[in-house]
Scaffold this motif. Sequence first.
Motif, PDB file in Angstrom:
ATOM      1  N   ARG A 247       0.656  -1.153   0.067  1.00 34.39           N
ATOM      2  CA  ARG A 247       0.037   0.044   0.026  1.00 34.39           C
ATOM      3  C   ARG A 247       0.907   1.296  -0.086  1.00 34.39           C
ATOM      4  NH1 ARG A 247      -2.965  -2.596   4.144  1.00 34.39           N
ATOM      5  NH2 ARG A 247      -2.271  -1.046   5.798  1.00 34.39           N
ATOM      6  N   SER A 248       1.995   1.379   0.664  1.00 31.71           N
ATOM      7  CA  SER A 248       3.021   2.342   0.572  1.00 31.71           C
ATOM      8  C   SER A 248       3.724   2.546  -0.589  1.00 31.71           C
ATOM      9  CB  SER A 248       3.857   2.192   2.016  1.00 31.71           C
ATOM     10  OG  SER A 248       3.017   1.986   3.172  1.00 31.71           O
ATOM     11  N   GLY A 249       3.719   1.627  -1.405  1.00 27.39           N
ATOM     12  CA  GLY A 249       4.279   2.089  -2.797  1.00 27.39           C
ATOM     13  C   GLY A 249       5.692   1.115  -2.919  1.00 27.39           C
ATOM     14  N   PHE A 250       6.088   0.427  -1.952  1.00 27.07           N
ATOM     15  CA  PHE A 250       7.577   0.018  -1.814  1.00 27.07           C
ATOM     16  C   PHE A 250       7.883  -1.025  -3.053  1.00 27.07           C
ATOM     17  CE2 PHE A 250       7.443   2.098   2.017  1.00 27.07           C
ATOM     18  CZ  PHE A 250       8.528   2.482   2.331  1.00 27.07           C
ATOM     19  N   LYS A 251       6.920  -1.630  -3.673  1.00 28.58           N
ATOM     20  CA  LYS A 251       6.948  -2.650  -4.753  1.00 28.58           C
ATOM     21  C   LYS A 251       8.101  -2.283  -5.740  1.00 28.58           C
ATOM     22  CE  LYS A 251       6.070  -6.443  -6.816  1.00 28.58           C
ATOM     23  NZ  LYS A 251       6.464  -7.939  -6.323  1.00 28.58           N
ATOM     24  N   ALA A 252       7.973  -0.884  -6.220  1.00 28.38           N
ATOM     25  CA  ALA A 252       8.635  -0.321  -7.114  1.00 28.38           C
ATOM     26  C   ALA A 252      10.313  -0.404  -6.723  1.00 28.38           C
ATOM     27  CB  ALA A 252       8.215   1.123  -7.432  1.00 28.38           C
ATOM     28  N   LYS A 253      10.451  -0.385  -5.752  1.00 32.39           N
ATOM     29  CA  LYS A 253      12.070  -0.221  -5.510  1.00 32.39           C
ATOM     30  C   LYS A 253      12.362  -1.842  -4.671  1.00 32.39           C
ATOM     31  CE  LYS A 253      12.718   4.307  -4.734  1.00 32.39           C
ATOM     32  NZ  LYS A 253      13.388   5.420  -3.862  1.00 32.39           N
ATOM     33  N   LEU A 254      11.610  -2.801  -4.507  1.00 32.22           N
ATOM     34  CA  LEU A 254      11.603  -3.888  -3.781  1.00 32.22           C
ATOM     35  C   LEU A 254      10.707  -4.969  -4.608  1.00 32.22           C
ATOM     36  CD1 LEU A 254      11.037  -2.958   0.063  1.00 32.22           C
ATOM     37  CD2 LEU A 254      13.514  -3.551  -1.313  1.00 32.22           C
ATOM     38  N   PRO A 255      11.539  -5.540  -5.605  1.00 33.09           N
ATOM     39  CA  PRO A 255      10.630  -6.278  -6.648  1.00 33.09           C
ATOM     40  C   PRO A 255      10.133  -7.473  -6.197  1.00 33.09           C
ATOM     41  CG  PRO A 255      12.908  -6.105  -7.236  1.00 33.09           C
ATOM     42  CD  PRO A 255      12.779  -5.011  -6.264  1.00 33.09           C
ATOM     43  N   ALA A 256      10.840  -8.186  -4.841  1.00 29.49           N
ATOM     44  CA  ALA A 256      10.542  -9.447  -4.287  1.00 29.49           C
ATOM     45  C   ALA A 256       9.307  -9.377  -3.535  1.00 29.49           C
ATOM     46  CB  ALA A 256      11.788  -9.894  -3.668  1.00 29.49           C
ATOM     47  N   LEU A 257       8.995  -8.022  -3.169  1.00 35.32           N
ATOM     48  CA  LEU A 257       7.833  -7.693  -2.229  1.00 35.32           C
ATOM     49  C   LEU A 257       6.615  -8.506  -2.555  1.00 35.32           C
ATOM     50  CD1 LEU A 257       6.818  -6.076   0.490  1.00 35.32           C
ATOM     51  CD2 LEU A 257       6.288  -4.288  -1.156  1.00 35.32           C
ATOM     52  N   PRO A 409      19.035  -8.180  -3.234  1.00 33.33           N
ATOM     53  CA  PRO A 409      17.856  -7.445  -3.529  1.00 33.33           C
ATOM     54  C   PRO A 409      16.970  -7.781  -4.745  1.00 33.33           C
ATOM     55  CG  PRO A 409      19.911  -6.317  -2.980  1.00 33.33           C
ATOM     56  CD  PRO A 409      20.394  -7.531  -3.283  1.00 33.33           C
ATOM     57  N   LYS A 410      17.420  -8.534  -5.636  1.00 35.88           N
ATOM     58  CA  LYS A 410      16.549  -9.060  -6.787  1.00 35.88           C
ATOM     59  C   LYS A 410      15.464 -10.163  -6.133  1.00 35.88           C
ATOM     60  CE  LYS A 410      20.385  -7.960 -10.094  1.00 35.88           C
ATOM     61  NZ  LYS A 410      21.291  -8.522 -11.162  1.00 35.88           N
ATOM     62  N   ASN A 411      15.959 -10.822  -5.190  1.00 34.14           N
ATOM     63  CA  ASN A 411      15.087 -11.919  -4.914  1.00 34.14           C
ATOM     64  C   ASN A 411      14.684 -11.953  -3.242  1.00 34.14           C
ATOM     65  OD1 ASN A 411      17.263 -13.116  -3.774  1.00 34.14           O
ATOM     66  ND2 ASN A 411      17.617 -14.182  -5.584  1.00 34.14           N
ATOM     67  N   SER A 412      14.840 -10.991  -2.581  1.00 34.72           N
ATOM     68  CA  SER A 412      14.687 -10.795  -1.307  1.00 34.72           C
ATOM     69  C   SER A 412      14.086  -9.257  -0.844  1.00 34.72           C
ATOM     70  CB  SER A 412      15.915 -11.301  -0.323  1.00 34.72           C
ATOM     71  OG  SER A 412      16.953 -10.450  -0.396  1.00 34.72           O
ATOM     72  N   VAL A 413      13.599  -9.213   0.282  1.00 30.17           N
ATOM     73  CA  VAL A 413      13.204  -7.753   0.811  1.00 30.17           C
ATOM     74  C   VAL A 413      14.021  -7.352   1.743  1.00 30.17           C
ATOM     75  CG1 VAL A 413      11.152  -6.587   1.553  1.00 30.17           C
ATOM     76  CG2 VAL A 413      10.951  -8.307  -0.149  1.00 30.17           C
TER      77      VAL A 413
END
Length: 460
Positions: A247-257, A409-413
Motif C-alpha cells: 500500500r505504501s508503494g515499496f514494490k517499485a524499489k523492492l521487486p521481491a515484495l 535485493p533482486k529476490n529478497s526484501v
Amino acid sequence: MKDIIIIGSGTSGGVLAYYLTKAGAKCLLLEAGKAFSAKTFPDNEMDYSAQLFWNGGMEFNSDVTLAFLRGKCLGGGSVVNQCLLDRFDDFAWDLWRSASKIDFFTSAQMAPHYDEIESKLSIQEIPERHFNRNAHLMREGFEKLGYRWKPLRRGQTDCKIDEGNDCMACLGGCHRDSKQSTLVTFIAWARAMGLEIWPEFHVEYLRATPQSVTVIGTQGGQTRREVNAPKVILAGGSLGTTALLLRSGFKAKLPALGQGFFCHPQWMVFGLFDEPVDAHKGAFQAIKSDDERFRRGGFKIENVFAPPIGVALLLPGFGQSHHALMKRYRFMGCMEVSVRDTTPGELALDRSGRLLIHKELGAEDRQRRRRGLSVIEDVFRAVGAKEIIISSVGLGLHLMGGCPMGADPKNSVVNERFQLHGFPNMFVADSSIFPAAPGINPALTIMALSRKASQTIFQG
C-alpha cells in the motif's frame, strides 16, 4: 519524539518492544486491534471470532481452497494460537541458509537467542495425565502401526486441567493468564518499563525519508493521526507487513515484495466412534508425530479439535445430514496433517487496495497431503473408528513470507540486518521474512529472531 515505532504487537512485535525498551529506547507500539485482558476476552466462539481476528476469523486464497487465520488484538496471534514452542532443527536452518545465503541461519548461532527467550517463559510438555481420549486414540494408533510420537511443548503456567478446566476456550484468549502470550509476558514487562501503546490504530501507509519514517493511519476508526520516528519496525505478520508495504508503494524499489508466501497448509480429519471421545475437553492438543519418515516426507500430524462453529464449517453436507453429524460432536476424534509446502504463493493488492492471496498447492504439496491423510486414516482404522471424514477446507496456518530475507535485493526484501534493502531505517523481523517453510511451528523462532533483531536495531 519516539526513538522507534513498532507496528504490530504479536509474536514478533511484543518481543521487540520488550528488548528495545529494556535497552533504553523510547518505543511506541501500534496495534490495529483492541486491548483485551483475561477479564474482558469474549466468552463465546461467535464473539471472539468477530473481535479477535481479522475479517471475522477467515480470509481465503483466490480460489477459496485455503482459509487463513490471523489475530487482531493486543498480543496478536500469540493471544489466539496454542503457544506451541519448538526450536527449528538443522534441516530447517539448512533449507533457509540455502535459500537466503544468510550465514546466521544455523542452530549454533541461533541457540543463544532461543536460550534467552526460553528463560523468560514458562514452557511445559503436556503431561500424560492431561491427555484426553483423543490424544490416547492417536497414541494407541501410532504405537500399533509403529510410528513415533511425542508430547507437545507449550508455553503455559497452570491451566488447571486437573480441576476440570478446558483449554479449548484458550483459542479466544486465555481467561487464566496461563498461556504465555506476548500480552501477559513481553508487552506487560515492556509497559512497566515505559513502553507506550496505541491500540485500535490502523496503519494505512508509510512515508520514508533518510532521516525518519512517518506512519499515517486512523485510531478508533475515526481519528486520523500521523506519527514519526527515526526508525520503524514492521511486525504485522506475513499478511499485515506485506500489505502495508504494498500500500505504501515499496514494490517499485523492492521487486521481491509479496513473493515467497508459505503457510503450512493443514487439513483436519475426523474419526467417528461409538463411545464419546470428548476431544474438546481438557488439553485438547497434547501430542504430535515425531517420526523421521514423516519429516523427510514433508508433513507432520497432531491431535487437535475445534469449537462447534469451527467444526460445523469443516464438516460436509447441509440441512439434516449436517445436523446429524453435529449431533455426534462428542463422538468425534480428530487429527490434522500439516504440510511443509514447497510451492510459494504471492501476495498482491487489487485496484481498491484489498489484499489478494494467490496460493495453490503444487504437485509435491498435494502428494505430501495424500501421504499424511493416508497415515491418519490408517491410525483411525487401527483404533476402531466407524467412519472417517476428511475436511474439504484446508486451513492456512503459520503464515510466512512475502518479505523474504536474503543477501540479494533482486529476490529478497530484507537484508541480514533486518533492514529493507535500500531503507536503512526500516526493519522487519516477523514471519514475513521467512525464506521458506520450515515444517515446524514458527512461534519460538519468530521470538528468537526478534530478540536478535532488537540487538541489531538498537546498536545501529
